[in-house]
Design an enzyme around this catalytic site. Structure first.
Site, PDB file in Angstrom:
ATOM      1  N   ASP A 195      32.204  54.598  49.965  1.00  0.00           N
ATOM      2  CA  ASP A 195      33.062  55.534  50.804  1.00  0.00           C
ATOM      3  C   ASP A 195      34.539  55.765  49.967  1.00  0.00           C
ATOM      4  OD1 ASP A 195      34.495  56.986  52.812  1.00  0.00           O
ATOM      5  OD2 ASP A 195      33.335  56.013  54.335  1.00  0.00           O
TER       6      ASP A 195
ATOM      7  N   GLY B   3      34.536  55.780  45.878  1.00  0.00           N
ATOM      8  CA  GLY B   3      34.148  56.951  45.282  1.00  0.00           C
ATOM      9  C   GLY B   3      34.027  57.946  46.214  1.00  0.00           C
TER      10      GLY B   3
ATOM     11  N   PHE C  47      31.388  60.974  47.266  1.00  0.00           N
ATOM     12  CA  PHE C  47      29.971  61.497  47.248  1.00  0.00           C
ATOM     13  C   PHE C  47      29.958  62.950  46.751  1.00  0.00           C
ATOM     14  CE2 PHE C  47      30.791  61.312  52.132  1.00  0.00           C
ATOM     15  CZ  PHE C  47      31.334  62.571  52.170  1.00  0.00           C
TER      16      PHE C  47
ATOM     17  N   HIS D 227      27.401  66.338  59.093  1.00  0.00           N
ATOM     18  CA  HIS D 227      27.910  67.466  60.095  1.00  0.00           C
ATOM     19  C   HIS D 227      29.207  67.615  59.618  1.00  0.00           C
ATOM     20  CE1 HIS D 227      29.552  64.465  63.344  1.00  0.00           C
ATOM     21  NE2 HIS D 227      29.817  63.949  62.228  1.00  0.00           N
TER      22      HIS D 227
END
Length: 378
Positions: free
Chosen positions: A236, A259, A261, A279
C-alpha cells in the site's frame, strides 16, 4: 388528494415503506417515546430519511468521545460523569444523548442516568462487528464536505476534488489522523468481510499472498491465522504501511512494501488479493491496476477480487451496496460498484478469465481469476 404510490414503488433506500414504518416505531419506542399518532407512515419515514444526516453527525459526536466505551454493558452512568470524563459541557452532551435515545441509542432517565440499549452497545469498540468505527468514518470531515458537493458529479466533476481541491488519497496522505480513522474502519468494517473471506476460500496452496492496497493488513492477518504455513506482503502507500505496528505483522510472517499499484506490484506471489480496491476506481484505472497484477504474476498464480456485487434492480439488492456506490461517486467521481457481468468484462479486458464467483458469509463475494492462456500457434 395526492396519488398513492404502489407498494412496488414505495421503496426508500431498498426498504419498503411498511418496513420503514415498523423500524420507525421500533426506533421511537426503543427510546421511550410515543409514536406521533395519525401521522402518515410514508411522510414520517421520508422526513426521517431527509434529516438522517443530523442523527449520523450526533452519532459520530458521541463515537469520537468514546461515550459507549465509557459505560460498561450492564452499568449505570450519568451525563455529568460522562461529560467530565470527556472534557465537554454536560448540558450540551445531555441534548445530544437525548436525541440518540429518541432513536433507541442509549437510554436516558429523567435524572440524567444513562444506560445502554442493544443499539448503543453496537457503538462500543469491542462489540462484535462494532459500528463504532463506521460512526467515526462516514461523517468524517473529508467525506462530509465531499457530499456537500455531490451535485458536481452530475456534471462530470469529482465532488471530493471540488470540495477539497485534491484527490481523496492525497487528502488522506495529508491528514494522517483521518487516514488512521479510515484504516481502522477498513479493518473493522461491520460486515465481517475479512473473516468471511478467510473462511470461504481455500488458501492452503498459497505460500505467498500479496494484499494489494491492503491498508493495515486485517484481511491478511485473518487469512494467515487460519493458514499457518502461508506468508504475506501488505502492499500500500508508504504512509499507510508505515503506520502498521510491528505486533500486527503476524510474528514476522507478514512484511510490508510501500508503493503505488499504478506503477508496479510485488512479483512472484502465489495469490494476489484486491479487497474492495477496484470500486475506488473508474474502469480505465481499474484495468491498469489489473494489468500490473497480470504482469507481476508467475505461472499458476491466481487473483482474488473481493467486492460487493451490485444488483441492477435496487428492489432486490441490499441498500448498503447502493449507498457505497454513491460514496464512490462522492469520493472519486466515476468510481463505482459493479455487477458480476461488469467485473467479468473488466477482468477479460485486462487479460484475465473469471473462473469462479464465491459467495461469503458477508455481503462481499470473491471473484477468482487467472491469466488468460494465449492460444498456441501451430
Amino acid at each position: 388528494m395526492q396519488p398513492r404510490l404502489s407498494r412496488r414503488h414505495r421503496v426508500s433506500a431498498g426498504i419498503t415503506v411498511s418496513s420503514v414504518g415498523r423500524s420507525r416505531d421500533a426506533f421511537l419506542h426503543a427510546g421511550g417515546a410515543r409514536t406521533m399518532g395519525g401521522l402518515d407512515d410514508d411522510r414520517l419515514a421520508l422526513d426521517l430519511l431527509i434529516r438522517g444526516f443530523q442523527i449520523s453527525r450526533v452519532i459520530r459526536l458521541v463515537a469520537d468521545l468514546g461515550i459507549a466505551d465509557r459505560i460498561l454493558p450492564e452499568a449505570v452512568s450519568n451525563v455529568a460523569e460522562l461529560a467530565s470524563a470527556s472534557g465537554v459541557l454536560p448540558e450540551q452532551l445531555l441534548r445530544a444523548m437525548r436525541v440518540l435515545a429518541a432513536f433507541g441509542i442509549f437510554r436516558i432517565g429523567s435524572d440524567g442516568t444513562v444506560t445502554h440499549t442493544p443499539r448503543s452497545l453496537l457503538l462500543r469498540s469491542d462489540a462484535p462487528n462494532s459500528l463504532h468505527y463506521g460512526a467515526r468514518f462516514w461523517t468524517g470531515a473529508g467525506s462530509w464536505r465531499a457530499w456537500e458537493s455531490l451535485d458536481a458529479a452530475l456534471h462530470g466533476k469529482v465532488p471530493h476534488e471540488v470540495a477539497w481541491g485534491t484527490s481523496r488519497f492525497d487528502y488522506l496522505r495529508n491528514t494522517p489522523d483521518e487516514a488512521r480513522v479510515f484504516d481502522a474502519f477498513m479493518a473493522n468494517f461491520p460486515d465481517n468481510r475479512h473473516s468471511a473471506v478467510a473462511a470461504a476460500y481455500d488458501f492452503s496452496k498459497a505460500h505467498l499472498i500479496v494484499d494489494i492496497g491492503g491498508g493495515n493488513g486485517e484481511a491478511l492477518r485473518r487469512i494467515l491465522a487460519l493458514y499457518p504455513a502461508a506468508r504475506g506482503i501488505i502492499f500500500d502507500r508508504t504512509d499507510v504501511v508505515a503506520a502498521i505496528p510491528p505486533d500486527e505483522l503476524a510474528d514476522g510472517r507478514i512484511t510490508t512494501q510501500g508503493g503505488s499499484f499504478f506503477d508496479s506490484v510485488p512479483t512472484d506471489a502465489d495469490l494476489y488479493l484486491l479487497v474492495r480496491v477496484l470500486h475506488d476506481w473508474a474502469d480505465e484505472d481499474a484495468s491498469r491496476i489489473l494489468r500490473l497484477c497480470l504482469a507481476a504474476m508467475r505461472t499458476g498464480a491466481r487473483l482474488l477480487v473481493v467486492e460487493g456485487l451490485i444488483d441492477p434492480d435496487p428492489s432486490r439488492g441490499p441498500a448498503t451496496e447502493y449507498m457505497i456506490d454513491m460514496q464512490m461517486m462522492a469520493m472519486f467521481g466515476n468510481a463505482r460498484e459493479r455487477t458480476e457481468a461488469e467485473f467479468r468484462e473488466l477482468l477479460s479486458g485486462a487479460g484475465f478469465d473469471l473462473t469462479r464467483v464465491i459467495a461469503t458469509a458477508s455481503p462481499v463475494a470473491i471473484l477468482e481469476a487467472v491469466p488468460r492462456l494465449e492460444p498456441q500457434n501451430g
